[in-house]
Enzyme design. Sequence first.
Site, PDB file in Angstrom:
ATOM      1  N   HIS A 254      85.798  60.313  49.741  1.00 51.78           N
ATOM      2  CA  HIS A 254      85.355  61.325  48.486  1.00 51.78           C
ATOM      3  C   HIS A 254      85.502  61.968  47.491  1.00 51.78           C
ATOM      4  O   HIS A 254      85.145  62.322  46.518  1.00 51.78           O
ATOM      5  CB  HIS A 254      85.816  62.603  49.933  1.00 51.78           C
ATOM      6  CG  HIS A 254      84.845  63.647  49.306  1.00 51.78           C
ATOM      7  ND1 HIS A 254      83.999  64.596  49.766  1.00 51.78           N
ATOM      8  CD2 HIS A 254      85.229  64.726  48.263  1.00 51.78           C
ATOM      9  CE1 HIS A 254      83.643  65.889  49.619  1.00 51.78           C
ATOM     10  NE2 HIS A 254      84.479  66.114  48.449  1.00 51.78           N
ATOM     11  N   GLU A 255      87.278  61.755  47.110  1.00 52.00           N
ATOM     12  CA  GLU A 255      87.938  62.459  45.937  1.00 52.00           C
ATOM     13  C   GLU A 255      87.612  60.917  44.782  1.00 52.00           C
ATOM     14  O   GLU A 255      87.525  61.502  43.626  1.00 52.00           O
ATOM     15  CB  GLU A 255      89.133  62.371  46.397  1.00 52.00           C
ATOM     16  CG  GLU A 255      89.724  63.828  47.790  1.00 52.00           C
ATOM     17  CD  GLU A 255      88.943  64.801  47.071  1.00 52.00           C
ATOM     18  OE1 GLU A 255      88.804  65.415  46.406  1.00 52.00           O
ATOM     19  OE2 GLU A 255      88.494  65.788  47.922  1.00 52.00           O
ATOM     20  N   HIS A 258      84.185  61.492  43.309  1.00 54.64           N
ATOM     21  CA  HIS A 258      84.752  63.017  42.023  1.00 54.64           C
ATOM     22  C   HIS A 258      85.635  62.264  40.563  1.00 54.64           C
ATOM     23  O   HIS A 258      85.109  62.727  39.639  1.00 54.64           O
ATOM     24  CB  HIS A 258      85.480  64.501  43.054  1.00 54.64           C
ATOM     25  CG  HIS A 258      84.822  65.322  44.309  1.00 54.64           C
ATOM     26  ND1 HIS A 258      84.325  65.537  43.132  1.00 54.64           N
ATOM     27  CD2 HIS A 258      85.444  65.140  45.188  1.00 54.64           C
ATOM     28  CE1 HIS A 258      83.725  66.652  44.568  1.00 54.64           C
ATOM     29  NE2 HIS A 258      83.840  66.427  45.342  1.00 54.64           N
ATOM     30  N   GLU A 284      79.990  67.818  43.827  1.00 52.19           N
ATOM     31  CA  GLU A 284      79.819  67.520  45.081  1.00 52.19           C
ATOM     32  C   GLU A 284      79.083  66.295  45.110  1.00 52.19           C
ATOM     33  O   GLU A 284      79.160  65.236  45.976  1.00 52.19           O
ATOM     34  CB  GLU A 284      79.901  68.780  45.746  1.00 52.19           C
ATOM     35  CG  GLU A 284      80.448  68.657  47.400  1.00 52.19           C
ATOM     36  CD  GLU A 284      81.519  68.820  47.448  1.00 52.19           C
ATOM     37  OE1 GLU A 284      82.653  68.534  46.348  1.00 52.19           O
ATOM     38  OE2 GLU A 284      81.668  67.634  48.772  1.00 52.19           O
TER      39      GLU A 284
HETATM   40 ZN   LIG Z   1      84.602  67.374  47.142  1.00 47.75          ZN
END
Ligand SMILES: [Zn+2]
Length: 488
Positions: A254-255, A258, A284
Amino acid sequence: MNDYDLLVSKLKKISVLGSVNGILGWDHQVYMPKGSSELRAEQQAMIAGMTHEMFVADDMGKLLKKLSKASLSEDQRLVVEETLEDWEKARCVPTELVHKYEEVTSKAFIVWEKARAKNDFKSFAPVLQEIINLNVKIAELQYPGMEPYEAMLKGYDRDLPLKKIASLLAEVRAGIKPVIAKAKKQDTKALFAPVSEAVQHDFNLKIARDMGLNQDLSRLDVSTHPFTTGTMLDTRITTRFDHGWWGAISATIHESGHALYELGLKKEHFGNPLGSAVSLSVHESQSRIWENHVGKGLAFWKHQFPLLKKAYAPHLKDLTLEKFHKAINNVEPSLIRVEADELTYPMHVILRFELEKDMISGKVKVNEIPAVWNQKMKDMIGVDVPDNARGCLQDVHWSGGSIGYFPTYVVGSMLSAQLYNSAKRKIPNLEQQFEQGNTAGLLQWLRTNIHQHGRRYKKQELVKKATGKEIGSDDYIKYLTEKFTRLA
Ligand SMILES: [Zn+2]
């Protein structure tokens, strides 16, 4: 130096100073000794005040207004227009109020941490009320006449009005309710095998590098709540190892999503709007596309799973790819948003959106938040909340002043489904590429269609260019329905 170059150099200075604050914030959550938080709060408030003063200075306004009438290239015109809009918005807020806001939110973070640890909402309530009041004050200064919650949402998603967000979220709520009712709980025990942290760290870092995180410009550390901070010149991500080894990998993916967005912004635009993310929901969407569509898919793990088993040996010896895939897609109504599965997750967010809306309009008073929260959890997710620590005190957002932030999570998920479908149409063998351990095709598509543009296009325009239509809930609801019906 001509006027435009002067503007660029001023913006760069502000961003360099802002990035110092970013590193201080990162250190706060990664390395700083606990007892230093008061000094750190002062340090961060001081720098935030300095960058604000530099940005809202009269000189800056004069320069921007002069440039807005000058003859400029297309890129230069965009930088001036977007910066002028930011300047006008920031100018509405007096510096003392900015200082006050920074001070209150830094303190609130400490109060919130203690309140959560002691399960004591009452001790957090007064500072939350203070934060609400400050947010309303700022909203009224920035957008006079507008409903304050609508104005707060604009801080995170400029060009998506409250009405639109409300209708998109209502569609998702109705669309996934029957899917949740039929979803199946899977056996997840294997995801908590006691793999050592050092071994996990190596594999997590390998996954981040495989996804395309530049070795010289990014690093992976550990924090209580995983996050990403930085710019295209230095991006930091964190994960955590206290929620099972899969929890760590999932957070890392997830990170990394980003971080790839930040790293994909153009270096030559560092500090100006063309080198900045367009909105939080688009940010996001970049994390969710990797976390869910890639990182919870079978294709990606066809390549990675044997490597994972080898790295985590002997812990996963009885785990098959099929069992693993089912386990990571477990659906189980639960209390904590950040631990929620992909299908019930949006409900946690919609709850917060509805509550915030009523909190800001005054329909729900601060002392009523726990009761309203608990009732909504029962209605929407079907669970009883045993205490406020696992209820309305669980998220850091309000203590940091972020009211109106939550919807970006679901709008981002929605957008990730839409983008993924579009990428698959453009790259028909995309998932075969994943099976070969190659995700560079997807990254390239995201670089071309999203990352490189910065704030060149407004969000809806960017989405339309990338996917052929404006942001909608259809692709997302269809994706969740098909996936979790198949797994049920
Ligand atoms: Zn996030």
